[in-house]
Write a protein that holds these residues in place. Sequence first.
Motif, PDB file in Angstrom:
ATOM      1  N   ALA A  58       0.732  -1.155  -0.096  1.00 21.65           N
ATOM      2  CA  ALA A  58       0.040  -0.005   0.053  1.00 21.65           C
ATOM      3  C   ALA A  58       0.827   1.197  -0.279  1.00 21.65           C
ATOM      4  O   ALA A  58       0.725   2.301  -0.783  1.00 21.65           O
ATOM      5  N   LYS A  59       1.903   1.213   0.885  1.00 15.76           N
ATOM      6  CA  LYS A  59       2.791   2.454   0.838  1.00 15.76           C
ATOM      7  C   LYS A  59       3.398   2.602  -0.594  1.00 15.76           C
ATOM      8  O   LYS A  59       3.885   3.762  -0.763  1.00 15.76           O
ATOM      9  N   LYS A  60       3.715   1.659  -1.233  1.00 21.21           N
ATOM     10  CA  LYS A  60       4.309   1.715  -2.540  1.00 21.21           C
ATOM     11  C   LYS A  60       3.594   2.385  -3.548  1.00 21.21           C
ATOM     12  O   LYS A  60       4.144   3.114  -4.137  1.00 21.21           O
ATOM     13  N   TYR A  61       2.481   2.142  -3.734  1.00 20.62           N
ATOM     14  CA  TYR A  61       1.509   2.610  -4.763  1.00 20.62           C
ATOM     15  C   TYR A  61       0.498   3.806  -4.457  1.00 20.62           C
ATOM     16  O   TYR A  61       0.242   4.559  -5.083  1.00 20.62           O
ATOM     17  N   LEU A  62       0.229   4.056  -3.046  1.00 19.74           N
ATOM     18  CA  LEU A  62      -0.857   4.902  -2.684  1.00 19.74           C
ATOM     19  C   LEU A  62      -0.430   5.948  -1.831  1.00 19.74           C
ATOM     20  O   LEU A  62       0.610   5.707  -0.849  1.00 19.74           O
ATOM     21  N   PRO A  63      -0.877   6.995  -2.184  1.00 22.35           N
ATOM     22  CA  PRO A  63      -0.593   7.963  -0.931  1.00 22.35           C
ATOM     23  C   PRO A  63      -1.129   7.851   0.323  1.00 22.35           C
ATOM     24  O   PRO A  63      -1.853   7.029   0.675  1.00 22.35           O
ATOM     25  N   GLU A  64      -0.231   8.327   1.342  1.00 20.43           N
ATOM     26  CA  GLU A  64      -0.271   8.076   2.619  1.00 20.43           C
ATOM     27  C   GLU A  64      -1.766   8.176   3.345  1.00 20.43           C
ATOM     28  O   GLU A  64      -2.144   7.413   4.137  1.00 20.43           O
ATOM     29  N   ASN A  65      -2.415   9.230   2.904  1.00 20.51           N
ATOM     30  CA  ASN A  65      -3.736   9.637   3.352  1.00 20.51           C
ATOM     31  C   ASN A  65      -4.818   8.906   2.560  1.00 20.51           C
ATOM     32  O   ASN A  65      -5.926   9.178   3.161  1.00 20.51           O
ATOM     33  N   PHE A  66      -4.602   8.064   1.644  1.00 25.63           N
ATOM     34  CA  PHE A  66      -5.686   7.556   0.859  1.00 25.63           C
ATOM     35  C   PHE A  66      -6.022   6.434   1.565  1.00 25.63           C
ATOM     36  O   PHE A  66      -5.703   5.381   2.157  1.00 25.63           O
ATOM     37  N   ASN A  67      -7.442   6.184   1.283  1.00 27.73           N
ATOM     38  CA  ASN A  67      -8.204   4.743   1.779  1.00 27.73           C
ATOM     39  C   ASN A  67      -9.538   4.900   0.688  1.00 27.73           C
ATOM     40  O   ASN A  67     -10.205   5.960   0.333  1.00 27.73           O
ATOM     41  N   TYR A  68      -9.900   3.493   0.504  1.00 27.66           N
ATOM     42  CA  TYR A  68     -11.097   3.246  -0.282  1.00 27.66           C
ATOM     43  C   TYR A  68     -12.152   3.845   0.452  1.00 27.66           C
ATOM     44  O   TYR A  68     -12.313   3.634   1.545  1.00 27.66           O
ATOM     45  N   ALA A  69     -13.071   4.612  -0.272  1.00 29.66           N
ATOM     46  CA  ALA A  69     -14.490   4.717   0.643  1.00 29.66           C
ATOM     47  C   ALA A  69     -15.425   3.708   1.126  1.00 29.66           C
ATOM     48  O   ALA A  69     -16.015   3.648   1.990  1.00 29.66           O
ATOM     49  N   GLY A  70     -15.198   2.563   0.364  1.00 27.83           N
ATOM     50  CA  GLY A  70     -15.876   1.367   0.805  1.00 27.83           C
ATOM     51  C   GLY A  70     -15.669   0.217   0.122  1.00 27.83           C
ATOM     52  O   GLY A  70     -14.687   0.365  -1.145  1.00 27.83           O
ATOM     53  N   VAL A  71     -16.038  -1.113   0.252  1.00 32.50           N
ATOM     54  CA  VAL A  71     -15.617  -2.199  -0.255  1.00 32.50           C
ATOM     55  C   VAL A  71     -16.918  -3.063  -0.597  1.00 32.50           C
ATOM     56  O   VAL A  71     -17.668  -3.001   0.628  1.00 32.50           O
ATOM     57  N   ILE A  72     -17.259  -3.612  -1.515  1.00 41.55           N
ATOM     58  CA  ILE A  72     -18.364  -4.551  -1.931  1.00 41.55           C
ATOM     59  C   ILE A  72     -17.817  -5.855  -1.994  1.00 41.55           C
ATOM     60  O   ILE A  72     -17.026  -5.979  -3.109  1.00 41.55           O
ATOM     61  N   SER A  73     -17.957  -6.763  -1.023  1.00 38.50           N
ATOM     62  CA  SER A  73     -17.388  -8.064  -1.399  1.00 38.50           C
ATOM     63  C   SER A  73     -18.306  -9.123  -1.534  1.00 38.50           C
ATOM     64  O   SER A  73     -19.207  -9.248  -0.612  1.00 38.50           O
ATOM     65  N   MET A  74     -18.438 -10.032  -2.668  1.00 39.14           N
ATOM     66  CA  MET A  74     -19.255 -10.903  -3.000  1.00 39.14           C
ATOM     67  C   MET A  74     -18.570 -12.360  -2.846  1.00 39.14           C
ATOM     68  O   MET A  74     -17.965 -12.460  -3.750  1.00 39.14           O
TER      69      MET A  74
END
Length: 171
Positions: A58-74
């Motif tokens: 996650a640190k390698k690819y995404l900005p430090e303060n980023f998070n997904y707003a949500g996850v839909i898991s089927m």
Amino acid sequence: IEAIRMGVEDLYDATAYILEHSDEWNIDKTKIVIIGSSAGATNSNMAEYGICNRSPLAKKYLPENFNYAGVISMAGAFWFWDPNTSLEWKEKPGAWMFFHGSKDQLVTYDVNQEGFAGYGPVYVHKQLEEMKSPYWFYDFPGGDHIISATPMIDNWLEIEIFLTKFIKEEQ
């Protein structure tokens, strides 16, 4: 499990690309939701978990303060090689929507620690509740892995309500 790591890496890479072009494409970076079915659901679950625990990937690819707003898991779970791995959260995750059958023969429904650590939505929703993190869990008693294919057809209204309530209207 290596395939999951590779899938999560691809998901992070794609997310980074979207974030780079978000202004050009008029995308609100705070409203990105990931959705997956079966292996894609497991990848989505593990991607959010990696962000919440600031994994090296996650640190390698995404900005430090980023998070997904949500996850839909089927019909997805959380899987780790080491059967002694516990599912612990350093940061509170975004909103989560689970669809899972209680008789899923392929993907962990509750807990599995025989040869690997697996945590399904029965286990995870209790953690989310303790963290006061928003989630919906659609449990299909007696449902098998076919649940991974049906929510986008049979539960689209519930998905739309979830997205409206927890993503669109969330400030």
